[in-house]
Design a protein around this motif. Sequence first.
Motif, short mmCIF file in Angstrom:
data_model
loop_
_atom_site.label_atom_id
_atom_site.label_comp_id
_atom_site.label_asym_id
_atom_site.label_seq_id
_atom_site.Cartn_x
_atom_site.Cartn_y
_atom_site.Cartn_z
N GLU A 324 41.11 35.74 40.52
CA GLU A 324 42.15 36.76 40.71
C GLU A 324 42.75 37.17 39.35
O GLU A 324 42.96 38.36 39.08
N GLN A 325 43.02 36.18 38.51
CA GLN A 325 43.56 36.49 37.17
C GLN A 325 42.54 37.26 36.34
O GLN A 325 42.90 38.17 35.59
N HIS A 328 42.61 40.79 37.45
CA HIS A 328 43.85 41.41 36.99
C HIS A 328 43.71 41.84 35.53
O HIS A 328 44.07 42.97 35.17
#
Length: 916
Positions: A324-325, A328
């Motif tokens: 997820e990071q 992002h």
Amino acid sequence: MAANVENPLILVDGSSYLYRAFYAPPHLTNSAGEPTGAVYGVVNMLKSLLRQYQPSQMAVVFDAKGKTFRDDLFEQYKAQRPAMPDDLRSQVAPLHALVKAMGLPLIIIEGVEADDVIGTLARKASAEGQAVLISTGDKDMAQLVDDNITLINTMTNTVLDPAGVGDKFGVGPELIIDFLALMGDKVDNIPGVPGVGEKTALGLLQGLGSLDDIYQNLDKVAELGFRGAKSLGQKLADNEEQARLSYLLATIKTDVDLSDEQLDLTIKTADRDALVQLYGKLEFRRWLAEVLDEDTTAVAPAASTEQAAPQIDRGQYQLVNSPEQLRHWLDKLTGAPLFAFDTETTSLDYMKADLVGFSVATSAGEAAYIPFGHSQLDETTQLDRDCVLEAFKPLLESAEHKKVGQNLKYDMSVLANHGIALQGIAFDTMLESYVLNSVAGRHDMDSLSLKYLSHKAISFEDVAGKGAKQLTFDQVTISEAAVYAAEDADITLRLHQTLWPMLEKEPALKTVFDDIELPLVPVLSRMERTGVLINKQLLATQSQELAERISTLQQQAYELAGEEFNLASPKQLQGILFDKMAIKPLKKTPSGAPSVAEEVLQELAHDHPLPKVILEYRSLAKLKSTYTDKLPLLIHEHTGRVHTSYHQAVTATGRLSSSDPNLQNIPVRSEEGRRIRKAFVAPPGRCILAADYSQIELRIMAHLSGDQGLLDAFAQNRDIHAATAAEVFGVALEDVTSEQRRRAKAINFGLIYGMSAFGLARQLDISRSEAQGYMDTYFERYPGVLQYMENTRQRAEQQGFVETLFGRRLYLPDIKARNQGRKKAAERAAINAPMQGTAADIIKKAMIAVDQWITEQASDKVSLLMQVHDELVLEVEQGFADQAAAELSRLMEAAAELKVPLKVEAGIGSSWEEAH
């Protein structure tokens, strides 16, 4: 009261040290060309005193401007002293500011000298039983020494107590004033007694006592046993008034009126922000780093910008360790107009380096580290390598998404070895700094961070250790690696935001960056990764032959010296040449020993056989260790080739340099050097194509000077050295002899490098007057060259820099130096740099054009292998060689439009030597 020896009051004679530091090497300047050596010398001495004695009280005392009470006593006092040099005057204010910033009391009192202030402070402290250490190089201060007061000269590391004064001067502290009054002092223009020197003064003082005692016993002077004593009494009597005046002038005043504030000598807390600002401006980077280490909150204006450098908060950096990071940050990078990018790897060798992680930054303070190759996991996790590379590949290969980095050539090469072709290189902070000022210091990120951001970056050693136990980056814990790596990206982006506006203010420099340096990055990366094939068997044979020849030379040297010695030891060679063989030394090293440098041995070799043998020994030993032995060890295990590293940001003039191996230093004039080139070969089915600019710097000289004689010679394609010989020696072109051409060639190239008549005489082994005659005739025949040189010297002194044809600058910090040796060297550089730098720019532009041609039309048939001085070396398919040679020559000759044609000579062969 017993003297507190452990915590002395230290009184520093700042004026004395300021002058001494100014005339002592190193003669430092900052990148703005401002002299800084005197400041550095004094501050270095202050730091040494603080470190050694750790005092709680200290004062640094300077002379005030204007006259003192001694000028009223004697109008000629110090009258012979020259005015303070401009290069020194400009350093007074920053030194005073630094002393205050260090927390040290600074005292300047009008109407008296620094000696008087020191004398007053010293006597007061001594009367109170306090130990006093006076740091000075001034002998006058010896009069102040007593049981509590000691002198220290930090430049000679000598300490004088009362006994030491007696040993040094022959009289104790109580007679030093009398000593100076009798013999006078040329430095301060104290007259003394005519005809009384040091020995006579000592004879008087040791025989009769003080000045008063001498004048009360003039009848006893004749009885003293030294030479001239019989007639000295009358001379003393005739000059008593002058002797008494000299006594007054030499006496240090010990009752100067000082305020309570001036008497407070307690060392205060250093003003770290002021130190950061001053060290940054003066470019004392090691001390700046020390201050920043001590206080990470210190923030001050950056060294070369007017705005304040924002504080760097490492706590805001992010560690990307989840899908997820990662998504992002990929979205953030994709949407950013520009982002900083850096790789973390296992090696500085781009051919061996394995990727460990990426760091990125999108704005100042907004940075992250994406780890995927660490071998040791801590409490965090890291992402899968293949997933990260697959996710980043489209972004990194996109030309539309702009990146900035520090030395992105390295990152490009490492990524290429992992299947990623880096595109979108918009800026490189190393090159931005280099183009702005090539001689302003180092262009690595840590140095630039100190200089422009006043920030000490985390060093690699901070996280990986030093020496044999140093870790590779994959062994560093991810938590430590994250801050280190993210900071690299953050600093890179901040540096670009600082440097680029400075480049934009200089359109010519911006063009050099945009059109030459940045486009060259991918060209050099491809060249480095292509590498060159080496015949290691041929090198092994040559190594053996060199070893035999070196052994023979060694024996010859032993026979000539009459004993065995280490030919590689300068100290032993000095002993043989200058002690045993009694050869007169020509030059000394900075430490005062007779020099055995190459140019000295070359001079001595004219008259002595041993230096000639030593020179050949050194040359062959260097060839063997640097090339014939080392090149086979550099062959890459997978490619079977040698891969050099090219450096864009090292030389002052813009020329490329290379390392591991250094291709620029393979000699071409010796048979042994040419044989090394024979080992650079092509694989089956291909051949080596080498193309060299012919006399490019002389052609650039013709263009820059506009001299009609040179322009005509090149326009008519005449042999320029023969044409020069015809002009200088007054003969027809067809009648020029080989010796005359050789001498003309030395003149042509010597003048390019600013050679003097003395240098030309030494090179041609002729008298200086004969060499001067050649040069005078040359300038008569080519007056435009002389005018160009004069104009260049003047322009360099006015501007502080010279420029190439394309606008690259070479700053010359020593062009206004008071020291004539340094000034002359700067003038020689001013004359040569526009030619050498323009030649460098031209071949870089040619490389860019050749690389574009190869990429677009001949990538399967041609590879660019090497750039060495004014030469390009390629590997081509045998059936395509002639066509490639013609295209290569065309592109190189079209790299610049001069008033004379550029000429390229190309050759084809199975080896570099054969093609050359």
